[in-house]
Design an enzyme around this catalytic site. Structure first.
Site, short mmCIF file in Angstrom:
data_model
loop_
_atom_site.label_atom_id
_atom_site.label_comp_id
_atom_site.label_asym_id
_atom_site.label_seq_id
_atom_site.Cartn_x
_atom_site.Cartn_y
_atom_site.Cartn_z
N TRP A 249 0.82 -1.22 0.00
CA TRP A 249 0.00 0.00 0.00
C TRP A 249 0.84 1.26 0.00
CZ3 TRP A 249 -4.10 -1.43 -2.06
CH2 TRP A 249 -4.76 -2.60 -1.70
N ASP B 199 -2.18 6.51 6.34
CA ASP B 199 -3.21 5.61 5.84
C ASP B 199 -3.56 4.66 6.99
OD1 ASP B 199 -4.68 3.53 4.70
OD2 ASP B 199 -3.24 3.11 3.10
N LYS C 291 -12.59 -2.01 5.73
CA LYS C 291 -11.88 -2.98 6.56
C LYS C 291 -12.51 -3.05 7.96
CE LYS C 291 -9.18 -3.33 3.06
NZ LYS C 291 -7.99 -2.56 2.78
C1 LIG Z 1 -7.32 -2.05 1.44
C2 LIG Z 1 -6.30 -1.00 1.66
C3 LIG Z 1 -6.10 0.06 0.75
C4 LIG Z 1 -6.85 0.16 -0.56
O1 LIG Z 1 -8.13 0.56 -0.34
P1 LIG Z 1 -9.16 0.81 -1.55
O2 LIG Z 1 -10.32 1.41 -0.83
O3 LIG Z 1 -9.44 -0.53 -2.16
O4 LIG Z 1 -8.54 1.74 -2.51
C5 LIG Z 1 -5.17 1.02 1.06
N1 LIG Z 1 -4.45 0.95 2.19
C6 LIG Z 1 -4.60 -0.05 3.08
C7 LIG Z 1 -3.79 -0.07 4.33
C8 LIG Z 1 -5.53 -1.05 2.84
O5 LIG Z 1 -5.69 -2.05 3.73
#
Ligand SMILES: *Cc1c(COP(=O)(O)O)cnc(C)c1O
Length: 356
Positions: free
Chosen positions: A99, A166, A190
């Site tokens: 990521w 993030d 998530k």
């Molecule tokens: C799943 C995830 C993403 C991507 O998210 P999307 O909403 O599919 O773009 C980015 N960063 C982390 C840490 C993730 O777990």
């Protein structure tokens, strides 16, 4: 058979959120209309949005000089949106896996990227520590929980430059000192909601730091000024997020969540350590509470497919590891009950007995 949902994302949500979402699809708030078919400008939905914002502020102790908005496009949109706004010359990134690599690729479209630390040398099985943060960066970027590799920052780092994080996969799973961050964002699928909405928590001073003219939807000011309503926000995911936030509050808030998450993770990591057929993949200090990765012990690799089948037959869902790590990954998000972790542990023990 009861299913134990260890899916990495979209993932398990609280039962009460499913129930209230199902009701609202048929009749939202006694309006006689479905939540799927109402205007986002109605008072009923404005109340949902306001509630989600205020619960998030309350649960995370977000100071007054921060704004919260909800927007579509997933966390992946923020990978370019945030550098488009804030990367004028050079930004620092800590590379902890897939990521952050994706975020780095997008940032390079806007300026120089300095990778200030990386754990790539050992396939991202740890969180880099004690690295220097240059003073001349527009911002420093981290990913606090690495969903694929199962590593997680255990402290909020101090940064002399604005810190962007993030937190897609560990938001509201543990207390966070929001005041140490300039921007916290993530996709909600998530730990909070179905796919389709991202949350952005942004410190007020960042709004005047936008470095270039931008399309309206890309500029962070648009979403703050219009309170997530510049365009049609993801109404249904925001509704479910509000239900999840209410549930977190009802069971004692983020501190209680954290305590539950520590207990769940402890049970599973203890078994991974004890069981002669398995071993953990992540350095002890950096093991995620949310995504618990493990592989077959040395010499037992050929049992992996058998174990996956064995566990699947016993109701375990989503435990196959990401292809970049292999083995298994049990995602133990907020809503996953402890009984599911215990069921997985029982499965591992039974499998060990069969292969004594
Ligand atoms: C799943 C995830 C993403 C991507 O998210 P999307 O909403 O599919 O773009 C980015 N960063 C982390 C840490 C993730 O777990």
């Amino acid at each position: 058979m009861k299913k134990h949902n260890f899916s990495a994302g979209p993932s398990i949500l609280p039962e009460v959120a499913y129930q209230n979402a199902a009701k609202a699809i048929l009749d939202f708030n006694g309006t006689g209309l479905s939540i799927l078919s109402i205007s986002h400008r109605t008072k009923d939905f404005e109340d949902v949005l306001a509630s989600a914002q205020s619960l998030m502020r309350e649960l995370l102790n977000i100071p007054e000089n921060y704004h919260i908005y909800f927007v579509g496009g997933g966390a992946s949109t923020q990978f370019f949106q945030l550098p488009a706004n804030f990367l004028g010359r050079k930004a620092g990134y800590v590379n902890t896996g897939v990521w952050t690599k994706k975020a780095i690729k997008e940032a390079k479209l806007y300026g120089e990227v300095e990778v200030v630390a990386s754990s790539e040398d050992r396939n991202f099985c740890y969180i880099p520590k004690g690295f220097d943060i240059p003073q001349d960066l527009d911002y420093l970027y981290i990913c606090t929980n690495n969903t694929i590799y199962g590593t997680e920052y255990k402290t909020d780092i101090d940064s002399p430059v604005p810190l962007i994080a993030d937190m897609s996969s560990d938001i509201l799973s543990r207390p966070v000192d929001v005041s140490k961050y300039a921007v916290i964002y993530g996709g909600a699928q998530k730990n909070l909601a179905p796919a389709g909405v991202s949350f952005v928590i942004i410190r007020d001073d960042m709004l005047s730091k936008v470095v270039r003219p931008l399309p309206t939807m890309v500029n962070v000011n648009t979403h703050v000024e219009n309170n997530s309503m510049f365009n049609t926000p993801p109404v249904f995911p925001i509704f479910v997020m509000n239900e999840t936030l209410k549930w977190i509050k009802s069971i004692g808030g983020v501190e209680a969540m954290y305590k539950r998450n520590v207990e769940k993770a402890q049970v599973l990591y203890d078994e991974i350590e004890r069981n002669t057929l398995f071993r953990p993949t992540v350095d002890k200090a950096d093991r995620s509470l949310m995504n618990i990765c493990f592989v077959m012990a040395e010499g037992k690799e050929e049992l992996a497919a058998d174990f996956l089948k064995f566990a699947t037959e016993r109701g375990m869902v989503g435990i196959k590891g990401h292809r970049l790590v292999g083995g298994f990954r049990a995602s133990c998000y907020n809503a996953l009950p402890k009984e599911s972790v215990e069921a997985l542990v029982a499965c591992m023990q039974e499998f060990e007995q069969l292969h004594k």
